[in-house]
Design a protein around this motif. Structure first.
Motif, PDB file in Angstrom:
ATOM      1  N   LEU A   1       3.974   7.178   2.974  1.00 43.53           N
ATOM      2  CA  LEU A   1       4.253   5.945   3.703  1.00 43.53           C
ATOM      3  C   LEU A   1       3.854   4.731   2.876  1.00 43.53           C
ATOM      4  O   LEU A   1       2.771   4.680   2.308  1.00 43.53           O
ATOM      5  CB  LEU A   1       3.482   5.919   5.028  1.00 43.53           C
TER       6      LEU A   1
ATOM      7  N   PHE B   1       4.035  13.692   3.358  1.00 43.24           N
ATOM      8  CA  PHE B   1       4.832  12.567   3.846  1.00 43.24           C
ATOM      9  C   PHE B   1       4.193  11.306   3.279  1.00 43.24           C
ATOM     10  O   PHE B   1       2.990  11.105   3.399  1.00 43.24           O
ATOM     11  CB  PHE B   1       4.792  12.575   5.377  1.00 43.24           C
TER      12      PHE B   1
ATOM     13  N   SER C   1       9.645   3.780   6.875  1.00 39.63           N
ATOM     14  CA  SER C   1       9.925   4.989   7.661  1.00 39.63           C
ATOM     15  C   SER C   1       9.530   6.267   6.932  1.00 39.63           C
ATOM     16  O   SER C   1       9.687   7.351   7.464  1.00 39.63           O
ATOM     17  CB  SER C   1      11.395   5.029   8.056  1.00 39.63           C
TER      18      SER C   1
ATOM     19  N   PHE D   1       4.865  -0.807   8.256  1.00 45.11           N
ATOM     20  CA  PHE D   1       5.156   0.427   7.539  1.00 45.11           C
ATOM     21  C   PHE D   1       6.642   0.668   7.383  1.00 45.11           C
ATOM     22  O   PHE D   1       7.450   0.260   8.227  1.00 45.11           O
ATOM     23  CB  PHE D   1       4.560   1.619   8.285  1.00 45.11           C
TER      24      PHE D   1
ATOM     25  N   GLN E   1       0.294  11.331   3.898  1.00 48.10           N
ATOM     26  CA  GLN E   1      -0.030  11.969   5.171  1.00 48.10           C
ATOM     27  C   GLN E   1       0.298  13.447   5.067  1.00 48.10           C
ATOM     28  O   GLN E   1       1.436  13.825   4.826  1.00 48.10           O
ATOM     29  CB  GLN E   1       0.758  11.329   6.326  1.00 48.10           C
TER      30      GLN E   1
ATOM     31  N   GLY F   1      -0.781  17.122  10.367  1.00 48.46           N
ATOM     32  CA  GLY F   1      -1.922  17.149  11.269  1.00 48.46           C
ATOM     33  C   GLY F   1      -3.109  16.333  10.811  1.00 48.46           C
ATOM     34  O   GLY F   1      -4.192  16.425  11.380  1.00 48.46           O
ATOM     35  N   GLN F   2      -2.883  15.522   9.787  1.00 47.10           N
ATOM     36  CA  GLN F   2      -4.001  14.727   9.276  1.00 47.10           C
ATOM     37  C   GLN F   2      -3.688  13.245   9.298  1.00 47.10           C
ATOM     38  O   GLN F   2      -2.546  12.826   9.510  1.00 47.10           O
ATOM     39  CB  GLN F   2      -4.324  15.165   7.840  1.00 47.10           C
ATOM     40  N   GLY F   3      -4.732  12.460   9.055  1.00 52.44           N
ATOM     41  CA  GLY F   3      -4.568  11.019   9.004  1.00 52.44           C
ATOM     42  C   GLY F   3      -3.981  10.568   7.676  1.00 52.44           C
ATOM     43  O   GLY F   3      -3.561  11.383   6.850  1.00 52.44           O
ATOM     44  N   LEU F   4      -3.952   9.275   7.489  1.00 43.61           N
ATOM     45  CA  LEU F   4      -3.385   8.689   6.272  1.00 43.61           C
ATOM     46  C   LEU F   4      -4.480   8.453   5.241  1.00 43.61           C
ATOM     47  O   LEU F   4      -5.547   7.935   5.566  1.00 43.61           O
ATOM     48  CB  LEU F   4      -2.712   7.349   6.602  1.00 43.61           C
TER      49      LEU F   4
ATOM     50  N   TYR G   1       0.833  -1.203   0.000  1.00 39.11           N
ATOM     51  CA  TYR G   1       0.000   0.000   0.000  1.00 39.11           C
ATOM     52  C   TYR G   1       0.870   1.257   0.000  1.00 39.11           C
ATOM     53  O   TYR G   1       1.973   1.255   0.545  1.00 39.11           O
ATOM     54  CB  TYR G   1      -0.871   0.040   1.270  1.00 39.11           C
TER      55      TYR G   1
ATOM     56  N   TYR H   1       0.349   5.283   1.201  1.00 37.76           N
ATOM     57  CA  TYR H   1      -0.480   6.267   1.880  1.00 37.76           C
ATOM     58  C   TYR H   1       0.183   7.634   1.803  1.00 37.76           C
ATOM     59  O   TYR H   1       1.415   7.743   1.796  1.00 37.76           O
ATOM     60  CB  TYR H   1      -0.661   5.914   3.360  1.00 37.76           C
TER      61      TYR H   1
END
Lengths: 115, 112
Positions: free
Chosen positions: B90, B88, B105, B103, B37, B40-43, B33, B35
């Protein structure tokens, strides 16, 4: 559709205090999994716990404990006697077979533990 | 060392440029997967792959592309069509036995 809500965007506590991070989820599936992940400043997400929807037993692991309440669709996380090293962003997440096992994440709660 | 390796850790993109983020795993997991980011937010899920030579769009696939030619590798290309790429990123691999996600880094992508 699945949804995870972490209403607390940021929490600040003093070391040795207990703190509870809230997580509320929405899903139409009867079989699902709930997770908590920790994201320290390094950025990598670290797995903390997985719970399946058929197991409502609370779990304790050292200073960490989790309270799963199906009736209120909540999966709250408590840290007892917090330490500075607990400072991180914590994510609650949900997956289900009917959603292709995709993890849906909450917005995260930033926990700051001050000495 | 076992796990997910993402590189580079920091990446800068010039306007109009495509850049590729690397993700390699030695966990032998089929599903991988990507993702995104934002601060201040989710993935949010960009793309995922359940098996080699197959991948599916996630919630925010526009402006991104992936390939899955080998089980170990799932590179993500951020194309010039992605107008707001600073974030960012991931990468993760899923253990289908216990549904855990492992995950990397992360890669911080910024626009020059």
């Amino acid at each position: 559709a699945q949804k995870v809500t972490q209403a607390q965007t940021e929490i600040s506590v003093v070391e040795k205090e207990d703190v509870t991070l809230d997580c509320v989820y929405e899903t139409r599936d009867t079989t699902y999994y709930l997770f908590w992940y920790k994201q320290p400043p390094s950025g990598e997400l670290v797995f903390l716990i997985r719970r399946n929807s058929f197991d409502e037993q609370n779990e304790i692991s050292g200073r960490y404990s989790w309270n799963f309440q199906k009736s209120t669709s909540s999966f709250n996380f408590t840290i007892t006697a917090s330490q500075v090293v607990d400072s991180a962003v914590y994510f609650c997440a949900l997956s289900s077979n009917n959603a292709g096992n995709m993890l849906t994440f909450g917005g995260g709660t930033r926990l700051m533990v001050k000495p | 060392d076992g796990g997910i390796t993402q590189s580079p850790k920091y990446l800068f993109r010039k306007e109009g440029q495509n850049v590729t983020l690397s993700c390699e795993q030695n966990l032998n997991h089929d599903a991988m997967y990507w993702y995104r980011q934002d601060p201040g937010q989710g993935l949010r899920l960009i793309y995922y792959s359940q098996i080699v030579n197959d991948f599916q769009k996630g919630d925010i696939a526009e402006g991104y592309s992936v390939s899955r030619e080998k089980k170990e590798s799932f590179p993500l290309t951020v194309t010039s069509a992605q107008k707001n790429p600073t974030a960012f990123y991931l990468c993760a691999a899923r253990d289908t036995y216990n549904e855990k996600l492992f995950f990397g880094s992360g890669t911080q992508l910024s626009v020059l």
